[in-house]
Design an enzyme around this catalytic site. Structure first.
Site, PDB file in Angstrom:
ATOM      1  N   ASP A  11       0.841  -1.196   0.000  1.00  0.00           N
ATOM      2  CA  ASP A  11       0.000   0.000   0.000  1.00  0.00           C
ATOM      3  C   ASP A  11       0.874   1.243   0.000  1.00  0.00           C
ATOM      4  O   ASP A  11       1.819   1.352   0.793  1.00  0.00           O
ATOM      5  CB  ASP A  11      -0.894  -0.010   1.250  1.00  0.00           C
ATOM      6  CG  ASP A  11      -2.065   0.953   1.137  1.00  0.00           C
ATOM      7  OD1 ASP A  11      -2.152   1.664   0.126  1.00  0.00           O
ATOM      8  OD2 ASP A  11      -2.889   0.992   2.072  1.00  0.00           O
ATOM      9  N   ASP A 105      -4.015   2.516  -5.172  1.00  0.00           N
ATOM     10  CA  ASP A 105      -2.735   2.573  -4.461  1.00  0.00           C
ATOM     11  C   ASP A 105      -2.421   1.336  -3.626  1.00  0.00           C
ATOM     12  O   ASP A 105      -1.534   1.373  -2.773  1.00  0.00           O
ATOM     13  CB  ASP A 105      -2.682   3.814  -3.562  1.00  0.00           C
ATOM     14  CG  ASP A 105      -3.784   3.817  -2.506  1.00  0.00           C
ATOM     15  OD1 ASP A 105      -4.663   2.927  -2.544  1.00  0.00           O
ATOM     16  OD2 ASP A 105      -3.766   4.716  -1.644  1.00  0.00           O
ATOM     17  N   GLU A 106      -3.119   0.231  -3.852  1.00  0.00           N
ATOM     18  CA  GLU A 106      -2.798  -0.979  -3.086  1.00  0.00           C
ATOM     19  C   GLU A 106      -2.905  -2.233  -3.939  1.00  0.00           C
ATOM     20  O   GLU A 106      -3.707  -2.316  -4.862  1.00  0.00           O
ATOM     21  CB  GLU A 106      -3.670  -1.091  -1.832  1.00  0.00           C
ATOM     22  CG  GLU A 106      -5.148  -1.259  -2.085  1.00  0.00           C
ATOM     23  CD  GLU A 106      -5.929  -1.474  -0.803  1.00  0.00           C
ATOM     24  OE1 GLU A 106      -5.386  -2.049   0.158  1.00  0.00           O
ATOM     25  OE2 GLU A 106      -7.104  -1.074  -0.757  1.00  0.00           O
TER      26      GLU A 106
END
Length: 385
Positions: A11, A105-106
Site C-alpha cells: 500500500d 494505491d494498493e
C-alpha cells in the site's frame, strides 16, 4: 483452501500527497492537504502531518481549514496520480506470479509455494525497495497468511514500514487491536458493537456465532471470522480489461446529435452508478458507433481514475465529437468503461464541490430505493454547481 498461504499486501503511503512531494520536495514533513481550494470543496487526501490535526478524506474543506489552518492546500491532479499508479503496478507485476490490484494505491500478491524457492519476506523487501528506487514514492507492506491479516499488518506499520505476521502470531497480533482496525467494518457497526462493550478484536472473537448473527445477520459471522484471522478470499488476478458497458440501438437510424448526446449522458450515468455501487473506478472510456451501413467504429481514451458522472460524460461526448465525422445515419451507440479497480472512497473529490458530492450521494440514494432509471440529469445540466 490452504491455511498456509503467503499473501503480501502493498500500500502506498498517503499516495496523492506522496506524488506531490515527489514533484516538490519542499513539502516533506508539512501538513499537506489535497482537495478543492474553496470552502465548498472536499478533502481528497492529506499527509500524516495533517492527519494529526484530525483532517481526513471526504471532510469538508472549511472544517479542515479550521482544524489545520497552517495546512498547505493543493488542488491535485488525478491524471498524474493515475499515471503513478500504473507505473507502480507494472513494476510489481513484472516481479510476482499472481497480482491483484485492489485499488489505485494498493496491491495483493500471492506468493504461496514460492517460499520454497525464495524467502517470501526477503522477496517482499526487494519488491518494495525496487518500487521506492524506481518511482521515488514510499510504500509499505504486510505479509501474512491471508488478505485480511496482511492488510491489517500494512496498516499497523505505515508509514514507510513492513511487518510480517506468521501463522502462530496471527491471534497475538490481532487480539489487542480495536475492532475499528478490521477492514470493511463500517462506522455504524463500530458504534453498535462499542455500545455493547465490544471494542477489541479479542472481545469480538469470543462472542458466540449465534449472537453475532442475531445482531448483525450474515455480516456478524463475516466479522467474527475476520476477528479470528480467518479469510479464504483468493487473490484475484489483475486484468487490465475488466469492464462494464452498455449499448443502444435506435428504432430508426438517426442523425439527431442532440438526441444522441442526451442518450449518451443517460447511458454513462447508469454505468457510473454501477461503478459506485460496486465501489469501482475506471481509467478508460470506449465509445462505439455503428452506422446505418453497419460499419462499426470505436475510439477510446484514458481518464484519471474516477466514478463521477461529470468526468465520464464529458469524455464520452468528446469521443463522440472526434469519432463522428462521416455525417451518416447512426444505427447504434455503445459505451464501455474498462481498466476497473476498487476504491470508490478515493474518487477525485478535488474535482467536486461539497454540494456536488452531496448531490451524487442523494441521487444514488434515490436510485437505490426506486431503481437505476428513477432519476436522470436533464440534457446540458451543469454538474459543476
Amino acid at each position: 483452501m490452504s491455511t498456509d498461504r503467503q499473501i503480501i499486501h502493498m500500500d502506498q503511503d498517503a499516495f496523492f500527497v506522496s506524488v506531490e512531494v515527489r514533484k516538490d520536495p519542499r513539502l516533506v514533513g508539512r501538513p499537506v492537504i489535497i482537495g478543492g481550494l474553496s470552502d465548498r470543496g472536499v478533502v481528497t487526501s492529506c499527509s500524516y502531518e495533517a492527519r494529526k490535526f484530525g483532517v481526513h478524506a471526504a471532510m469538508p474543506a472549511r472544517l479542515a481549514k479550521s482544524l489545520c489552518p497552517q495546512g498547505i492546500w493543493i488542488r491535485g491532479n488525478m491524471d498524474e496520480y493515475s499515471k503513478a499508479s500504473h507505473e507502480i503496478t507494472e513494476i510489481i507485476r513484472e516481479q510476482v506470479p499472481l497480482l491483484e490490484k485492489a485499488s489505485i494505491d494498493e496491491h495483493y500478491i500471492d506468493m504461496t509455494g514460492m517460499d520454497k524457492h525464495f524467502g517470501t519476506l526477503r522477496y517482499a523487501r526487494e519488491i518494495r525497495a525496487k518500487v521506492i528506487r524506481e518511482t521515488g514514492l514510499p510504500i509499505s507492506f504486510g505479509l501474512s497468511v491471508n488478505k485480511t491479516v496482511s492488510k491489517m499488518a500494512t496498516n499497523e506499520c505505515k508509514p514507510n514500514g513492513e511487518l510480517s505476521v506468521a501463522r502462530p502470531g496471527v491471534r497475538p497480533f490481532l487480539d489487542p487491536l480495536s475492532i475499528r482496525k478490521i477492514p470493511g467494518l463500517g462506522e455504524k457497526t463500530f458504534i453498535k458493537l462499542s455500545d455493547m462493550g465490544i471494542k477489541s478484536i479479542h472481545t469480538l472473537s469470543q462472542v458466540h456465532p449465534q449472537y453475532m448473527t442475531s445482531i448483525l445477520g450474515k455480516n456478524g459471522i463475516w466479522l467474527l471470522q475476520k476477528a479470528k484471522g480467518i479469510d479464504d478470499a483468493p487473490v484475484v488476478p489483475y486484468q487490465e480489461r475488466k469492464s462494464i458497458g452498455t449499448q443502444s440501438t435506435f428504432s430508426s437510424d438517426s442523425i439527431d446529435i442532440d438526441t444522441i448526446n442526451h442518450l449518451l449522458t443517460s447511458m454513462v450515468m447508469d454505468l457510473a452508478f454501477e461503478l459506485r455501487q460496486s465501489k469501482k473506478q475506471t481509467a478508460c472510456v470506449t465509445l462505439t458507433i455503428r452506422y446505418s451501413t453497419f460499419e462499426t467504429v470505436t475510439k477510446q481514451a484514458r481518464v484519471p481514475y474516477t466514478a463521477l458522472d461529470r468526468v465520464l460524460i464529458d469524455k464520452t461526448k468528446e469521443l463522440f465529437k472526434q469519432l463522428y465525422q462521416k455525417r451518416l445515419l447512426i444505427r447504434l451507440v455503445g459505451v464501455r468503461l474498462s481498466e476497473l479497480v476498487s476504491g470508490f472512497e478515493q474518487i477525485d473529490l478535488y474535482a467536486a464541490s461539497e454540494e456536488q458530492y452531496s448531490l451524487y450521494q442523494a441521487m444514488d440514494k434515490i436510485r437505490n430505493r426506486f431503481g437505476p432509471g428513477s432519476i436522470k440529469l436533464a440534457s446540458g445540466v451543469d454538474l459543476n454547481l
